[in-house]
Design an enzyme around this catalytic site. Structure first.
Site, PDB file in Angstrom:
ATOM      1  NE  ARG A   1      -4.463  -1.352   0.177  1.00  0.00           N
ATOM      2  CZ  ARG A   1      -4.565  -2.281  -0.761  1.00  0.00           C
ATOM      3  NH1 ARG A   1      -3.618  -2.400  -1.449  1.00  0.00           N
ATOM      4  NH2 ARG A   1      -5.462  -3.147  -0.647  1.00  0.00           N
TER       5      ARG A   1
ATOM      6  CG  HIS B   1      -3.170  -0.047  -6.677  1.00  0.00           C
ATOM      7  ND1 HIS B   1      -3.193   0.838  -5.568  1.00  0.00           N
ATOM      8  CD2 HIS B   1      -3.476  -1.321  -6.616  1.00  0.00           C
ATOM      9  CE1 HIS B   1      -3.878  -0.224  -4.621  1.00  0.00           C
ATOM     10  NE2 HIS B   1      -3.834  -1.600  -5.244  1.00  0.00           N
TER      11      HIS B   1
HETATM   12  C1  GLV Z   1      -5.312  -4.641  -4.241  1.00  0.00           C
HETATM   13  O1  GLV Z   1      -4.931  -3.408  -4.070  1.00  0.00           O
HETATM   14  C2  GLV Z   1      -5.954  -5.721  -3.328  1.00  0.00           C
HETATM   15  O2  GLV Z   1      -6.001  -5.357  -2.076  1.00  0.00           O
HETATM   16  O3  GLV Z   1      -6.207  -6.626  -3.830  1.00  0.00           O
END
Ligand code: GLV
Length: 318
Positions: A233, A281
């Site tokens: 994250r 992401h």
């Molecule tokens: C993506 O960020 C997830 O949490 O799978």
């Protein structure tokens, strides 16, 4: 009575609820993305499948029994101040683990084989071999050693990398040296040439990849400076600290899939840092069919008394 499921999915690839309707034809769905759904009677909702649910929405479902995360992470659910105290199920599936392993292995190899520098040489029409230290010379340290971290370690071991892991509790995985808890963090870092973070975002991991951590990483590895790879994250990293370490050579390179602010603002200086690889992401997107099958399977387990799997521990926040 028909089971009602609330969907608040947000992800572009999950906008359509078709796969859920196909996997659970006997259920009724409220898709929060449809304007019409706002009129629905939320007291009917028994299960919710969410990504970043609208704050307060889950609390309004007075007969809710379980919450399913669309992804492996659950910080997007805990950010709701009115979150009801109900079981939360993480998404754990080979269709999510596989892409994450691919991304991590790709980044490790891009960094180790210095692909960014070859890209630059190609643009400059320049022929020149770069040093090529072998895999066993690098110590990879994975922070966050759950389902995803362990799957990555298995593949990386196959290349011959020396593997370490750091987690909350000790982990017994063949070929991997386990470090755990805050007391062993500095020893883990001092033995890490390539840091791979797959940490969940909790109070304890917020901002953990900062200047102090970077300066604690090994400096006696093949490149004389460590590498940081983060697919956990963005809230776990201090981007200004990573950037200055990349600029002054305290970091040899970095690969980031997650950012403090997403989307990464167009004027962020990170975009132009040559020894930084950026992906949006996108390391591992949840596969709609696999997600719907997982939710159907977990609901069946819950209904027939076998119990939900992959439950979040609220005291740990993941
Ligand atoms: C993506 O960020 C997830 O949490 O799978």
């Amino acid at each position: 009575m028909t089971t009602t499921i609330l969907l608040d999915l947000k992800w572009e690839n999950l906008k359509s609820d078709r796969t859920f309707r196909q996997a659970m034809p006997e259920c009724q769905f409220i898709n929060w993305a449809d304007a019409e759904s706002k009129k629905a009677d939320l007291s009917q909702v028994k299960y919710a499948v969410v990504w970043g649910p609208e704050p307060g929405l889950l609390g309004r479902c007075s007969n809710l029994e379980a919450i399913f995360s669309v992804g492996a992470g659950v910080d997007h659910i805990f950010s709701d101040p009115d979150l009801p105290n109900l079981p939360i199920v993480r998404f754990v599936d080979p269709m999510l683990t596989g892409p994450m392993v691919e991304w991590v292995v790709l980044q490790v190899l891009m960094q180790v084989r210095q692909q960014r520098r070859y890209d630059q040489q190609q643009r400059d029409h320049q022929w020149g071999e770069l040093p090529q230290p072998s895999a066993p010379k690098f110590r990879i340290g994975i922070m966050g050693f759950g389902e995803l971290g362990q799957a990555c370690a298995q593949q990386l071991l196959g290349f011959g990398f020396a593997m370490n892991a750091w987690s909350n509790s000790p982990k017994d995985v063949e070929g991997v040296t386990s470090y755990f808890g805050n007391d062993q963090l500095s020893e883990f870092l001092a033995n890490t040439d390539i840091l791979v973070s797959l940490l969940p975002l909790t109070q304890a991991t917020t901002g953990i990849i900062n200047q102090q951590l970077i300066d604690g990483l090994a400096k006696d590895g093949p490149f004389g400076a460590p590498i940081v790879i983060n697919a956990g994250r963005g809230g776990s990293q201090v981007e200004s600290d990573i950037l200055s370490a990349l600029q002054d050579g305290r970091l040899h390179g970095a690969s980031l899939d997650v950012f403090e602010t997403e989307p990464l603002p167009a004027n962020s200086p990170l975009w132009d840092q040559p020894n930084l690889i950026i992906t949006p992401h996108a390391a591992a997107m949840s596969d709609p069919d696999a997600l719907a099958a997982h939710v159907a399977n977990q609901i069946a387990r819950h209904e027939d008394g076998r119990g939900l799997e992959n439950l979040v521990d609220r005291s740990l926040g993941y």
